[in-house]
Design a protein around this motif. Structure first.
Motif, PDB file in Angstrom:
ATOM      1  N   PRO A 113       0.904  -1.190  -0.002  1.00  0.00           N
ATOM      2  CA  PRO A 113       0.082  -0.041  -0.037  1.00  0.00           C
ATOM      3  C   PRO A 113       0.863   1.302  -0.114  1.00  0.00           C
ATOM      4  CG  PRO A 113      -1.022  -1.504   1.672  1.00  0.00           C
ATOM      5  CD  PRO A 113       0.569  -2.030   1.154  1.00  0.00           C
ATOM      6  N   ILE A 114       2.039   1.268   0.728  1.00  0.00           N
ATOM      7  CA  ILE A 114       2.893   2.643   0.514  1.00  0.00           C
ATOM      8  C   ILE A 114       3.562   2.775  -0.827  1.00  0.00           C
ATOM      9  CG2 ILE A 114       5.001   3.406   1.510  1.00  0.00           C
ATOM     10  CD1 ILE A 114       4.440   1.749   4.110  1.00  0.00           C
ATOM     11  N   VAL A 115       3.842   1.511  -1.392  1.00  0.00           N
ATOM     12  CA  VAL A 115       4.343   2.052  -2.913  1.00  0.00           C
ATOM     13  C   VAL A 115       3.112   2.309  -3.716  1.00  0.00           C
ATOM     14  CG1 VAL A 115       5.364   0.671  -4.949  1.00  0.00           C
ATOM     15  CG2 VAL A 115       6.214   0.350  -2.501  1.00  0.00           C
ATOM     16  N   THR A 116       2.096   1.543  -3.509  1.00  0.00           N
ATOM     17  CA  THR A 116       1.028   2.104  -4.472  1.00  0.00           C
ATOM     18  C   THR A 116       0.485   3.470  -4.349  1.00  0.00           C
ATOM     19  OG1 THR A 116       0.224  -0.275  -4.250  1.00  0.00           O
ATOM     20  CG2 THR A 116      -1.308   1.436  -5.032  1.00  0.00           C
ATOM     21  N   ALA A 117       0.417   4.080  -2.835  1.00  0.00           N
ATOM     22  CA  ALA A 117       0.066   5.386  -2.524  1.00  0.00           C
ATOM     23  C   ALA A 117       1.156   6.525  -3.224  1.00  0.00           C
ATOM     24  CB  ALA A 117      -0.137   5.631  -1.077  1.00  0.00           C
ATOM     25  N   SER A 118       2.327   5.777  -3.075  1.00  0.00           N
ATOM     26  CA  SER A 118       3.410   6.734  -3.565  1.00  0.00           C
ATOM     27  C   SER A 118       3.353   6.993  -4.822  1.00  0.00           C
ATOM     28  CB  SER A 118       4.642   6.127  -2.839  1.00  0.00           C
ATOM     29  OG  SER A 118       4.761   6.235  -1.451  1.00  0.00           O
ATOM     30  N   GLY A 119       3.442   5.905  -5.559  1.00  0.00           N
ATOM     31  CA  GLY A 119       3.077   5.958  -7.060  1.00  0.00           C
ATOM     32  C   GLY A 119       1.929   6.674  -7.649  1.00  0.00           C
ATOM     33  N   ALA A 121       0.710   9.189  -5.793  1.00  0.00           N
ATOM     34  CA  ALA A 121       0.699  10.498  -5.562  1.00  0.00           C
ATOM     35  C   ALA A 121       1.675  11.259  -6.717  1.00  0.00           C
ATOM     36  CB  ALA A 121       1.440  10.634  -4.366  1.00  0.00           C
ATOM     37  N   LEU A 122       2.751  10.479  -7.133  1.00  0.00           N
ATOM     38  CA  LEU A 122       3.856  10.907  -7.853  1.00  0.00           C
ATOM     39  C   LEU A 122       3.085  11.022  -9.366  1.00  0.00           C
ATOM     40  CD1 LEU A 122       6.725  11.406  -8.466  1.00  0.00           C
ATOM     41  CD2 LEU A 122       6.985   9.193  -9.215  1.00  0.00           C
TER      42      LEU A 122
END
Length: 193
Positions: A113-119, A121-122
C-alpha cells in the motif's frame, strides 16, 4: 541385623567419601591439564587439548572460549580504506540471517500500500513550469464549473498535469476558490524548471 545395617551404612559412607575424593582428584587433574593447554605456545596444541578425556566440561568450555578469542580476527580500530556502501551493507545483513517467510509476507503486505500510494501521488502530482511567452485568451475552469478568460504573461508559474494532442493541461491557484485548470499550447511553456 543391626550389625549388618551398620556395616552397610559404613560401606555407603566410605563409598561416598571415595566418590568425593575421586571428584576432587578429577577436578585437580582437569585444572592441571587446562593450565598446561592454555600455556601451550601453538594453536594446534590447544586444539588437540580439546580432545583430552580428562578435561571436565567446564574446563573444556573455558579452553574453547580461549581458543575462540585467540583465533578471532583482529578488529580495526579506525576506518581503513573505503567504507561499504548502503546496498553492500544491506546485502551483508541479509546474507547473515535467513529471512522468515512470515516476515517477508508481512513486509510485502505493509510495503504494497505504501508503494501504491506513493506511485499514485507521483503520477497525480504536477510539475512546476514557467511560461516562456504570453498566452492570450486562456480559458480557465474553476472548481465550481464556471469559466473565465485570462491572459497569462511571460514568467508566470503554472503546474503542468499532463500532455494531450490539443496541448498541455495546466493548473493555477486561485485564492479562496482553489485550482483553475486550462489547456494551453506547448509553445507557451518553458521546459526549464
Amino acid at each position: 541385623m543391626s550389625t549388618r545395617l551398620e556395616r552397610l551404612e559404613a560401606a555407603l559412607a566410605q563409598a561416598a567419601g571415595a566418590v568425593g575424593l575421586s571428584r576432587r582428584r578429577l577436578r585437580q587433574a582437569s585444572a592441571d591439564r587446562l593450565a598446561r593447554a592454555l600455556a601451550a605456545p601453538s594453536q594446534r596444541e590447544k586444539l588437540a587439548a580439546l580432545e583430552d578425556p580428562i578435561l571436565t566440561r567446564a574446563d573444556r568450555r573455558r579452553l574453547r572460549e580461549q581458543i575462540g578469542v585467540s583465533l578471532a580476527p583482529e578488529t580495526r580500530s579506525g576506518p581503513v580504506g573505503r567504507r561499504r556502501g548502503m546496498i553492500s551493507r544491506i546485502q551483508v545483513a541479509l546474507s547473515r540471517r535467513r529471512l522468515n517467510p512470515f516476515t517477508v509476507v508481512i513486509g510485502a503486505l505493509v510495503a504494497a500500500p505504501i508503494v501504491t500510494a506513493s506511485g499514485l501521488a507521483l503520477i497525480h502530482t504536477g510539475q512546476g513550469a514557467r511560461l516562456n511567452r504570453t498566452c492570450t485568451d486562456v480559458v480557465l475552469t474553476r472548481p465550481d464549473g464556471t469559466t473565465r478568460t485570462l491572459t497569462l504573461s511571460r514568467g508566470d508559474w503554472v503546474v503542468v498535469h499532463g500532455h494531450s494532442r490539443t496541448g498541455v493541461r495546466i493548473t493555477m491557484w486561485a485564492p479562496l476558490i482553489g485550482y483553475d485548470t486550462a489547456t494551453v499550447s506547448q509553445t507557451c511553456l518553458d521546459d526549464a524548471r
